[in-house]
Design a protein around this motif. Structure first.
Motif, mmCIF file in Angstrom:
data_model
loop_
_atom_site.group_PDB
_atom_site.id
_atom_site.type_symbol
_atom_site.label_atom_id
_atom_site.label_comp_id
_atom_site.label_asym_id
_atom_site.label_seq_id
_atom_site.Cartn_x
_atom_site.Cartn_y
_atom_site.Cartn_z
ATOM 1 N N PRO C 78 -0.899 4.416 -11.253
ATOM 2 C CA PRO C 78 -1.925 4.032 -10.163
ATOM 3 C C PRO C 78 -1.498 5.520 -9.360
ATOM 4 C CG PRO C 78 -0.355 2.260 -10.170
ATOM 5 C CD PRO C 78 -0.184 3.115 -11.506
ATOM 6 N N GLU C 82 -4.041 3.815 -4.383
ATOM 7 C CA GLU C 82 -4.135 2.407 -5.060
ATOM 8 C C GLU C 82 -2.721 1.862 -5.031
ATOM 9 O OE1 GLU C 82 -5.221 3.955 -8.729
ATOM 10 O OE2 GLU C 82 -7.397 3.874 -8.441
ATOM 11 N N ALA C 83 -1.605 2.590 -5.371
ATOM 12 C CA ALA C 83 -0.224 2.158 -5.094
ATOM 13 C C ALA C 83 0.246 1.391 -4.158
ATOM 14 C CB ALA C 83 0.818 3.148 -5.802
ATOM 15 N N ARG C 85 -1.854 0.282 -1.902
ATOM 16 C CA ARG C 85 -2.537 -1.065 -1.717
ATOM 17 C C ARG C 85 -1.662 -2.193 -2.659
ATOM 18 N NH1 ARG C 85 -7.674 -1.253 0.493
ATOM 19 N NH2 ARG C 85 -8.133 -3.390 -0.863
ATOM 20 N N SER C 86 -1.452 -1.999 -4.018
ATOM 21 C CA SER C 86 -1.037 -3.081 -4.602
ATOM 22 C C SER C 86 0.442 -3.176 -4.292
ATOM 23 C CB SER C 86 -1.243 -2.736 -6.052
ATOM 24 O OG SER C 86 -0.508 -1.625 -6.527
ATOM 25 N N LEU C 87 1.280 -2.218 -4.247
ATOM 26 C CA LEU C 87 2.661 -2.473 -3.928
ATOM 27 C C LEU C 87 2.860 -2.900 -2.608
ATOM 28 C CD1 LEU C 87 3.878 0.392 -6.290
ATOM 29 C CD2 LEU C 87 3.990 -1.917 -6.849
ATOM 30 N N LEU C 89 0.829 -4.691 -0.937
ATOM 31 C CA LEU C 89 0.624 -6.238 -0.987
ATOM 32 C C LEU C 89 1.852 -6.927 -1.380
ATOM 33 C CD1 LEU C 89 -1.256 -8.458 -0.786
ATOM 34 C CD2 LEU C 89 -1.944 -7.942 -3.164
ATOM 35 N N TRP C 90 2.539 -6.266 -2.424
ATOM 36 C CA TRP C 90 3.601 -6.960 -2.991
ATOM 37 C C TRP C 90 4.925 -7.077 -2.109
ATOM 38 C CZ3 TRP C 90 8.794 -6.113 -4.356
ATOM 39 C CH2 TRP C 90 9.379 -7.112 -5.463
#
Lengths: 337, 531, 158
Positions: C78, C82-83, C85-87, C89-90
């Motif tokens: 990613p 992108e990272a 956003r996803s990480l 969020l995590w």
């Protein structure tokens, strides 16, 4: 739509606030003024009783039955909620009680598992000595069942057969640390025999193993076998307890058969957090004492094969200490300690 | 046969009284509700309602409890399909293809086929319970540890069938799931395995936390990488498009039939249950399908098979309860407990001694099934419209519901932490292209395999002959081979092509790449058998 | 600058990691008993699973490295955005999971949804405020009020 939900939320918030303040007032009163009364003034606000098995487990069903009997017989006025604290075979429930030191609304049902767990499970550090002993209620005498087709008519027959076939006969039951397994190990140690132990999670699977011949015998509660004995598929040939089972009073005990074994009993009782206030402890002790005198209880204990043995407070505490040593010995002989 | 019909008609007469009708409807509505919401175990709900039942007649109380039990299996598919949140053990498999269908704008047909499949299979299972109960009960008793071992070997070898592009990666994922399942107290020795001294892990990893983490949380993490402004999926505007078409029904018919039968038998085995039934049925459907490549990518038969199986399994699980007094699951154990409170003793003579209790319960389940399908079909447009919510509003909701659902199972914060950790694991697996379904499959079947294998060897004092001397065990091992070989041979003849389709282990002339992967499977399984 | 590779290399790397993990599992399970009285003990399956992980991990490395270069699909880590956003969020969800015990359900979930909408999604409108309040409240009404689940209470009672 959202308006009505909002309204509901507000109403329930208001209700909650009202209730808490009302309860707050109540405790203030009992703490301050009328504290010197004989303790029966105490009423838990939102009592919960812990169970160390999941819904449907042996302890769970027992406790739910006990609570509904107490309601029916008006021993308690509010409903006690049952909380399943399943982690670690009792270890989770014991820690939960320990964390609630000095609190009044949480008690827990306990069984012999509470004695074995701290001695066998890694990370289980709380023992019954760290908690308050409320009362011991019953002993559940275990009986020995064999298939109706089996050649064994008595415990002695089985032991003799085990002598001639070391390591070949199979006893079935739950985990290797449960009461049946421990008593099996104690019997093996006493008689110099050796047989296998077949573990199943569920009672149904154990009975199935007995029915299809995968296992030769099983130690379990009367309730586990009653319907199969009725149907003539299983036979009860011994009582693995000093006390006869009310359901199978004719089955000779281990002592009757001439074996001198320190058996671990399947007990059920009640524990509370450490330092629980005196009036709360008395309240719970009175509640259970009353229950054990009711007709519902008498009928229930008889049909379920339970022997009522009320032990309150100190007496219960010292009984537990005694059993704890016995469990340690049995674990030793089972090579599990 | 005639006895059963007589009993059943008497049962219907009793079940159709106003009181019993009310409680069956109450039961199935409550069941669907808790099924739709993630978390909140069925056994827990039945247990909470136990005090209520004391004031009812025994048959009525059991009618209500049974309604909750099978009703929850109906509802369980909803969040699996719509949000990739498998809220119940038994609906995990449904999420695999169900959610893919939702992504393709076919949430409606997926929900529809789940309801129809559940209805058909539930009814087939009940017919089995009505007419075959004694015979199936005998079978359940014969089924000992060696037979389970063979059955689970069949199940575990199906891991390769859940493979995506690479079979070896599916096997690795399966090994990972199996390994996770070994965490906790070992039943046989009392020793703890890999618990890091946390008593929360002593009972093992919570299955639902694993599944929701791997599926729902990981899915959200992947989705938020892209833009989230609009709703993620299309939902057709026309109501007609929200229901399965004739073509869908034709495509699913075989899977529903197979799921009904497999589910009933697996459900009747004590200790197996509806989750195992749904996995076995799904993989079997894929194996028997003409289009195995569509599974995992939104095949409607891939939704129909597990949903059929888990509903039929609930009917199956009443067989050992009512004919032997042996509960096969936590829910049926509570029902047994309730019967004890009334002083009833379900056992081999229950049918003949208490027909006034048994038959109304069975009859009420036929009625409950009809109520459920009538209740669920009209709800489909309502549920499907959830997907019209813009994703940036929907996904915080998915996360909050997942957290609460997992927390509510054991009121354990530790499980919530596990959920979040498994979310990251699922995300990494997605990025590295490892399939998650085999992990979940092996997590369910692995312990059953391990325990039955060890039990078998306890019975035989360590002699592995036990697996080849017991007829049923042999039969299952042969069946395992047949499941693998026959469809492949049939398909090859149909196509008259020398090369097997990709993704199928070919028994005779393995091509190089696949040959290696297939060998690897054999190595794994052989190791387990021989030692 | 982004690292671009194919699944040939990516799988070889993950295979290697898994093989090493297999060795670790094997060593861990050696502390458990492999056999007890002629019957597999608690360490039996974990040890075999460790070995199997080692074998399959190595097999993955070998099979991938034997496929010719350039035939595998592109593997893309990613990107930074992108990272984030996803990480991100995590991390937010993990923080919420750790805090919910002490802050209580409603407050923590309100904060979580607010962080998601305001920080990750960068939507700073009234609708975000409403969502952040409504989502936890609806879930709470459903689970705590209707279904009587005991949710973590926190300092303010709910």
């Amino acid at each position: 739509m959202s308006d009505t939900r909002m309204a509901r939320a507000l109403t329930s918030c208001a209700l909650v606030a009202l209730l808490t303040s009302a309860c707050g007032l109540q405790t203030d009163e009992s703490d301050g003024g009328a504290g010197a009364q004989d303790g029966e003034e105490f009423e838990p606000q939102d009592p919960e009783i812990l169970v160390h098995t999941g819904p449907g487990g042996g302890s769970d069903i027992f406790v739910r039955d006990v609570v509904s009997m107490m309601r029916e017989e008006n021993v308690i006025s509010s409903n006690w909620s049952v909380r399943n604290e399943e982690a670690g075979e009792g270890a989770g429930a014991m820690s939960y009680l320990l964390e609630r030191q000095g609190e009044t609304d949480t008690i827990s049902a306990m069984t012999t598992t509470w004695l074995t767990t701290p001695q066998t499970i890694e990370g289980a550090s709380v023992t019954v000595n760290d908690l308050t002993a409320v009362a011991g209620l019953i002993i559940e005498p275990e009986v020995m069942a064999v298939s109706a087709d089996s050649p064994y008519e008595s415990l002695t027959d089985f032991i003799e057969d085990a002598e001639s076939k070391p390591g070949e006969l199979v006893q079935t039951g739950g985990s290797t640390t449960e009461v049946g397994a421990l008593n099996g190990a104690a019997l093996q140690a006493e008689t110099g025999t050796d047989w296998q132990f077949l573990s199943f999670e569920e009672v149904g699977q154990r009975v199935t193993a007995l029915l299809n011949g995968d296992a030769d015998m099983m130690f379990g509660s009367a309730q586990d076998f009653a319907s199969q004995v009725d149907a003539g598929k299983l036979e009860i040939i011994a009582t693995i307890s000093p006390d006869p089972s009310p359901v199978f009073p004719d089955a000779p005990t281990v002592e009757d058969e001439g074996y001198d074994v320190g058996l671990v009993p399947q007990v059920r009782g009640v524990m509370a957090p450490p330092d629980i206030p005196e009036e709360a402890l008395t309240y719970y002790q009175d509640a259970f004492t009353q229950l054990l005198e009711t007709d519902s209880w008498k009928e229930y204990s008889e049909t379920n094969g339970l022997v009522t043995q009320l032990r309150v407070g100190e007496e219960w505490q010292s009984f537990l200490a005694e059993q704890n040593d016995r469990v340690a010995e049995a674990l030793e002989s089972a090579d599990l300690g | 046969m005639t006895e059963a019909l007589q009993g059943l008609s008497g049962g219907f007469a009793a079940a159709l009284t106003m009181t019993n009708l009310f409680w069956v409807i109450f039961g199935v509505v409550a069941g669907t509700t808790i099924g739709v919401l993630p978390g909140l175990g069925t056994p827990a709900t039945i247990a909470i309602l136990l005090p209520l039942s004391v004031n009812l007649e025994p048959a009525t109380a059991l009618i209500m409890m049974a309604g909750i039990y099978y009703g929850s299996k109906y509802g369980g598919s909803t969040t699996s399909i719509l949000l990739n949140i498998p809220g119940e053990d038994a609906s995990v498999v449904t999420a695999i293809d169900g959610y893919q269908m939702a992504k393709q704008g076919r949430a409606g047909p997926a929900l529809g086929i789940a309801a129809i499949g559940s209805f058909v299979a539930g009814t087939v299972g009940l017919l089995g319970l009505t007419f075959l109960a004694p015979a199936v009960a005998d079978l359940a008793v014969i089924f000992g540890p060696p037979e389970y071992t063979a059955l689970m070997a069949v199940g575990l070898s199906m891991v390769v069938l859940l493979a995506g592009r690479s079979q070896i990666k599916a096997i690795i994922a399966g090994l990972g799931g199996f390994l996770l399942s070994t965490i906790g107290i070992d039943l046989f020795s009392g020793s703890t395995r890999f618990t890091m001294e946390r008593i929360e892990l002593a009972n093992g990893v919570e299955f639902v936390a694993l599944c929701i983490g791997l599926f729902a949380i990981a899915e959200v993490m992947v989705n938020v990488e892209a833009k989230t402004g609009r709703s993620l999926f299309q939902v057709p505007g026309r109501v007609r498009d929200l229901f399965p078409k004739r073509r869908d029904l034709v495509e699913s018919a075989g899977a529903i039939g197979q799921g009904s039968i497999v589910g009933f038998f697996v459900g009747a085995l004590p200790g197996a249950g509806s989750t195992v039934a749904s996995f076995v049925s799904y993989t079997l459907a894929k194996r028997l399908s003409r289009h195995p490549e569509k599974y995992g990518k939104g095949s409607i038969a891939g939704v129909a098979a597990p949903e059929a199986a888990n509903n039929s399994a609930t009917a199956g699980s009443f067989v050992p309860l009512l004919t032997l007094g042996i509960p096969g699951s936590a829910s049926t154990a509570i029902m047994l407990g309730a019967l004890f409170v009334y002083g009833l003793q379900p056992g081999p003579r229950f049918f003949t001694e208490n027909p006034d209790v048994v038959w109304p319960i069975i009859a009420s389940m036929y009625i409950g099934n009809v109520v459920l399908v009538l209740l669920n079909l009209p709800m489909i447009p309502v549920f499907a419209s959830i997907l019209r919510i813009p994703y940036h509003i929907l996904y915080p909701g998915i996360i909050v519901i997942s957290v609460v659902g997992v927390y509510s199972l054991n009121t354990s914060l530790f499980d919530v932490w596990l959920l979040v950790i498994f979310g990251l694991l699922g995300y990494v697996m997605r990025k590295a292209d490892f399939p998650t379904a085999p992990m979940v499959l092996a997590f369910v079947l692995g312990p059953l395999f391990e325990r039955s294998l060890r039990r078998s060897l306890v019975i035989s004092q360590g002699d592995p002959d036990i697996f080849v001397t017991r007829p049923w065990a042999v039969a299952f091992l042969v069946l395992a081979v047949l499941i693998f070989v026959v469809p492949a041979l049939l398909r090859r003849r149909e196509r008259a092509e020398p090369e097997p389709a990709p993704g199928e282990p070919s028994p005779n002339t393995p091509s190089q790449q696949e040959g290696e992967d297939a060998d690897a499977t054999d190595v794994v399984l052989d190791e387990k058998h021989e030692q | 600058m982004r690292w671009v590779a194919t699944f040939r290399e990516a799988d070889a790397v993950s295979g290697g990691i898994l093989a090493v993990f297999g060795v670790f599992v094997l060593f861990q399970s050696l502390q458990l008993r492999f056999y007890i009285e002629g019957v597999p003990g608690p360490g039996f399956f974990p040890a075999l699973l460790g070995i199997a992980l080692m074998v399959t991990g190595v097999a993955l490395v070998v099979t991938r490295l034997r496929t010719p270069r350039g035939t595998a699909e592109e593997f893309r880590l990613p990107g930074r955005h992108e990272a984030m956003r996803s990480l991100g969020l995590w991390v937010a969800v993990m923080a919420a999971a750790l805090l919910v015990g002490s802050l209580g359900f409603l407050l923590t979930m309100f904060l979580l949804v607010a962080v998601i909408l305001f920080v990750i999604e960068r939507r700073r409108g009234l609708s975000s405020v409403i969502t952040a309040i409504a989502v936890p409240l609806l879930v709470w009404l459903l689970f705590a009020e209707l279904l009587q689940v005991r949710l973590p209470a926190g300092p303010f009672g709910s």
